[in-house]
Design an enzyme around this catalytic site. Sequence first.
Site, PDB file in Angstrom:
ATOM      1  N   HIS A  94      33.531  23.422   4.285  1.00  0.00           N
ATOM      2  CA  HIS A  94      34.012  24.390   3.536  1.00  0.00           C
ATOM      3  C   HIS A  94      33.238  25.189   2.632  1.00  0.00           C
ATOM      4  CE1 HIS A  94      38.230  22.307   4.102  1.00  0.00           C
ATOM      5  NE2 HIS A  94      37.718  22.558   5.265  1.00  0.00           N
ATOM      6  N   TYR A 223      44.047  23.302  -5.003  1.00  0.00           N
ATOM      7  CA  TYR A 223      44.443  22.689  -5.900  1.00  0.00           C
ATOM      8  C   TYR A 223      45.284  23.484  -6.827  1.00  0.00           C
ATOM      9  CZ  TYR A 223      40.088  19.694  -5.660  1.00  0.00           C
ATOM     10  OH  TYR A 223      38.957  18.930  -5.149  1.00  0.00           O
ATOM     11  N   PRO A 315      39.925  11.306  -9.579  1.00  0.00           N
ATOM     12  CA  PRO A 315      39.444  11.933  -8.383  1.00  0.00           C
ATOM     13  C   PRO A 315      39.533  13.366  -8.605  1.00  0.00           C
ATOM     14  CG  PRO A 315      41.617  11.116  -8.371  1.00  0.00           C
ATOM     15  CD  PRO A 315      41.239  10.480  -9.707  1.00  0.00           C
ATOM     16  N   LYS A 319      34.496  13.296  -6.833  1.00  0.00           N
ATOM     17  CA  LYS A 319      33.044  13.167  -7.122  1.00  0.00           C
ATOM     18  C   LYS A 319      32.683  11.618  -6.926  1.00  0.00           C
ATOM     19  CE  LYS A 319      31.589  16.983  -7.856  1.00  0.00           C
ATOM     20  NZ  LYS A 319      30.826  17.453  -6.975  1.00  0.00           N
ATOM     21  N   TYR A 407      31.103  21.391  -8.086  1.00  0.00           N
ATOM     22  CA  TYR A 407      31.722  21.110  -6.951  1.00  0.00           C
ATOM     23  C   TYR A 407      30.921  20.540  -5.861  1.00  0.00           C
ATOM     24  CZ  TYR A 407      36.060  20.403  -4.445  1.00  0.00           C
ATOM     25  OH  TYR A 407      36.973  19.588  -3.537  1.00  0.00           O
TER      26      TYR A 407
HETATM   27  P1  FAD Z   1      33.584   0.797  -3.430  1.00  0.00           P
HETATM   28  O1  FAD Z   1      33.937   1.866  -2.221  1.00  0.00           O
HETATM   29  O2  FAD Z   1      34.798  -0.099  -4.244  1.00  0.00           O
HETATM   30  O3  FAD Z   1      32.851  -0.510  -2.543  1.00  0.00           O
HETATM   31  C1  FAD Z   1      32.563  -1.619  -3.268  1.00  0.00           C
HETATM   32  C2  FAD Z   1      32.601  -2.732  -2.030  1.00  0.00           C
HETATM   33  O4  FAD Z   1      32.509  -3.905  -2.817  1.00  0.00           O
HETATM   34  C3  FAD Z   1      33.946  -3.263  -1.225  1.00  0.00           C
HETATM   35  O5  FAD Z   1      33.438  -3.005  -0.153  1.00  0.00           O
HETATM   36  C4  FAD Z   1      34.466  -4.275  -2.003  1.00  0.00           C
HETATM   37  O6  FAD Z   1      35.393  -4.851  -1.150  1.00  0.00           O
HETATM   38  C5  FAD Z   1      33.166  -4.986  -2.205  1.00  0.00           C
HETATM   39  N1  FAD Z   1      33.492  -6.117  -3.286  1.00  0.00           N
HETATM   40  C6  FAD Z   1      33.964  -6.057  -4.429  1.00  0.00           C
HETATM   41  N2  FAD Z   1      33.948  -7.317  -5.056  1.00  0.00           N
HETATM   42  C7  FAD Z   1      33.048  -8.049  -4.281  1.00  0.00           C
HETATM   43  C8  FAD Z   1      32.654  -9.486  -4.410  1.00  0.00           C
HETATM   44  N3  FAD Z   1      32.857 -10.070  -5.372  1.00  0.00           N
HETATM   45  N4  FAD Z   1      31.672  -9.802  -3.147  1.00  0.00           N
HETATM   46  C9  FAD Z   1      31.232  -9.040  -2.362  1.00  0.00           C
HETATM   47  N5  FAD Z   1      31.925  -7.810  -2.124  1.00  0.00           N
HETATM   48  C10 FAD Z   1      32.714  -7.294  -3.178  1.00  0.00           C
HETATM   49  N6  FAD Z   1      37.084   9.548  -4.801  1.00  0.00           N
HETATM   50  C11 FAD Z   1      37.102  10.678  -4.614  1.00  0.00           C
HETATM   51  O7  FAD Z   1      36.319  11.475  -4.741  1.00  0.00           O
HETATM   52  N7  FAD Z   1      38.286  11.354  -4.153  1.00  0.00           N
HETATM   53  C12 FAD Z   1      39.222  10.279  -3.687  1.00  0.00           C
HETATM   54  O8  FAD Z   1      40.366  10.711  -3.170  1.00  0.00           O
HETATM   55  C13 FAD Z   1      39.352   9.085  -3.897  1.00  0.00           C
HETATM   56  N8  FAD Z   1      40.254   8.123  -3.717  1.00  0.00           N
HETATM   57  C14 FAD Z   1      40.183   7.051  -3.855  1.00  0.00           C
HETATM   58  C15 FAD Z   1      41.341   6.042  -3.652  1.00  0.00           C
HETATM   59  C16 FAD Z   1      41.036   4.609  -4.143  1.00  0.00           C
HETATM   60  C17 FAD Z   1      42.452   3.764  -3.824  1.00  0.00           C
HETATM   61  C18 FAD Z   1      39.994   4.288  -4.643  1.00  0.00           C
HETATM   62  C19 FAD Z   1      39.898   2.774  -5.198  1.00  0.00           C
HETATM   63  C20 FAD Z   1      38.954   5.042  -4.877  1.00  0.00           C
HETATM   64  C21 FAD Z   1      38.828   6.243  -4.754  1.00  0.00           C
HETATM   65  N9  FAD Z   1      38.004   7.286  -4.865  1.00  0.00           N
HETATM   66  C22 FAD Z   1      38.041   8.635  -4.546  1.00  0.00           C
HETATM   67  C23 FAD Z   1      36.661   6.695  -5.252  1.00  0.00           C
HETATM   68  C24 FAD Z   1      35.710   6.519  -4.306  1.00  0.00           C
HETATM   69  O9  FAD Z   1      36.119   6.226  -3.118  1.00  0.00           O
HETATM   70  C25 FAD Z   1      34.764   5.525  -4.919  1.00  0.00           C
HETATM   71  O10 FAD Z   1      34.247   6.483  -5.966  1.00  0.00           O
HETATM   72  C26 FAD Z   1      33.594   5.134  -4.046  1.00  0.00           C
HETATM   73  O11 FAD Z   1      34.415   4.283  -2.945  1.00  0.00           O
HETATM   74  C27 FAD Z   1      32.574   4.214  -4.800  1.00  0.00           C
HETATM   75  O12 FAD Z   1      31.739   3.641  -3.784  1.00  0.00           O
HETATM   76  P2  FAD Z   1      31.189   2.322  -4.313  1.00  0.00           P
HETATM   77  O13 FAD Z   1      30.354   1.833  -3.022  1.00  0.00           O
HETATM   78  O14 FAD Z   1      30.649   2.130  -5.454  1.00  0.00           O
HETATM   79  O15 FAD Z   1      32.344   1.249  -4.467  1.00  0.00           O
HETATM   80  C1  DHB Z   2      39.992  14.807  -1.578  1.00  0.00           C
HETATM   81  C2  DHB Z   2      40.144  14.111  -2.870  1.00  0.00           C
HETATM   82  C3  DHB Z   2      39.962  14.455  -3.988  1.00  0.00           C
HETATM   83  O1  DHB Z   2      39.636  13.564  -4.820  1.00  0.00           O
HETATM   84  C4  DHB Z   2      39.700  15.624  -4.066  1.00  0.00           C
HETATM   85  O2  DHB Z   2      39.440  16.368  -5.249  1.00  0.00           O
HETATM   86  C5  DHB Z   2      39.834  16.592  -2.960  1.00  0.00           C
HETATM   87  C6  DHB Z   2      40.120  16.139  -1.657  1.00  0.00           C
HETATM   88  C7  DHB Z   2      40.704  14.137  -0.190  1.00  0.00           C
HETATM   89  O3  DHB Z   2      40.791  13.110  -0.047  1.00  0.00           O
HETATM   90  O4  DHB Z   2      40.698  15.044   0.706  1.00  0.00           O
END
Ligand code: FAD
Ligand code: DHB
Length: 413
Positions: A94, A223, A315, A319, A407
């Site tokens: 995009h 948005y 969200p 980011k 962005y």
């Molecule tokens: P995580 O993806 O949370 O990974 C952490 C991992 O550690 C998980 O697999 C978990 O199971 C594991 N874990 C936790 N505790 C333990 C433990 N005690 N022992 C072993 N393993 C453990 N960001 C966006 O930009 N856009 C979005 O639309 C968006 N939607 C989201 C929706 C939800 C419900 C959530 C929770 C987050 C969302 N985010 C979104 C944020 C984005 O997904 C996260 O910033 C990203 O996943 C961060 O990655 P991470 O690896 O730091 O953490």
């Molecule tokens: C999506 C999530 C976001 O937080 C955003 O700003 C744009 C797109 C998505 O899940 O597609």
Amino acid sequence: MALAFKLPRCNDRAGTKVIQRKMRTQIGIVGAGPAGLFLSLLLQRVGIESVVLEMHTRKYVEERIRAGVLEQGTVDLMHELGVSERLKRQGLQHGGIELRFGGRGHRIDFRELTGGKCVTIYAQHEVIKDLIAARLAANRPIIFEAEDVSVHDLESTVPVIHFGANGVVEQLQCDFIAGCDGFHGICRTSIPSGALQIYDRDYPFGWLGILAQAPPSSHELTYAHHDRGFALLSMRSPEISRLYLQCDPDEEIANWSDQRIWQELRQRLATMDGWKLTEGPIIQKGVTGMRSFVTEPMQFGKMFLAGDAAHIVPPTGAKGLNLAVADVRVLARALAEFYANGKTELLDRYSEVCLRRVWKVQRFSWWMTSMLHRFANDNPFDGRRQIAELDYVTSSRAASQTLAENYVGLPMD
Ligand code: FAD
Ligand code: DHB
């Protein structure tokens, strides 16, 4: 892979025999999310061993629906790591987004404003599948369903991770631990509270997100600012739409029939030029809370926090995942320097380097959120101010460029 095993027996508290096993690795990684898995592959590339511990099953982490927008830098890294085969085929590039307000759409042209950069739509759980497949294909360990994971001796020369697997109590001795276990993980909370400074902000709303079997109604992400609250139109493929609605933070999903969701989306996304929202069966729905959160520093002794374990962004602006990837790039570089030359300078500066980017991304995510959402205490002045800001952002090249360069992703330090 040099994993050493010893098998002494000892008694647990109930007096029954449990097997205790000691293993050793260079980097113990807690969490198989984007942060943990990218880190494991970055380290693998420079010959540093790691063991990834994940509390959930492989199926669970591969199906967890989350983010969907990859910055150029995240995409480039997937190419570099050789895990982009499906991304190349399925990712949707995009070159801009639409900001919709007052019933009109205004395009922000990323390519033109950033010298050709764009973002790619590719679901987080697809990224996870690609990373897990690459790690396992290289015969490197990911231990799924690790139980009761805990971290110890963080200030010693040999920090240890304890966990249970298949009825065996394991002790994983490491040179360093990477706390990549997300916001609710155990790594950050194992650090003595006096050693960390927390900065946070809650938002008085959440996002209700759906996946629908409906071709996206627009080519690019939209948005939308509306008196009834924010709405976002995104997508996962030419057949699947991803849509979000601002809602109460503790909204019961049961209160939202499919019909109510589509009606609300139609109202918030409506334009004056007869644009139509494509609808279809809803295949997944859920509510996500919103929060800004930063831990300083992102290190304690031999443990480094990365991704959501150290910081959360709301969200808006997509980011979270990208910031997690940026952290582990810094960490992998610092560890590579340490193992190659014995130098700790980059490791010592890990927090400082990451936090510069973290705070810029916090600012951007907070700003996008504040500009586009309706706050409970807003009065008509605030509504007018938001419209003026959107008008400015979409009519001033300087302001559009500021949005665009944040962005698509700020350059790495
Ligand atoms: P995580 O993806 O949370 O990974 C952490 C991992 O550690 C998980 O697999 C978990 O199971 C594991 N874990 C936790 N505790 C333990 C433990 N005690 N022992 C072993 N393993 C453990 N960001 C966006 O930009 N856009 C979005 O639309 C968006 N939607 C989201 C929706 C939800 C419900 C959530 C929770 C987050 C969302 N985010 C979104 C944020 C984005 O997904 C996260 O910033 C990203 O996943 C961060 O990655 P991470 O690896 O730091 O953490
Ligand atoms: C999506 C999530 C976001 O937080 C955003 O700003 C744009 C797109 C998505 O899940 O597609």
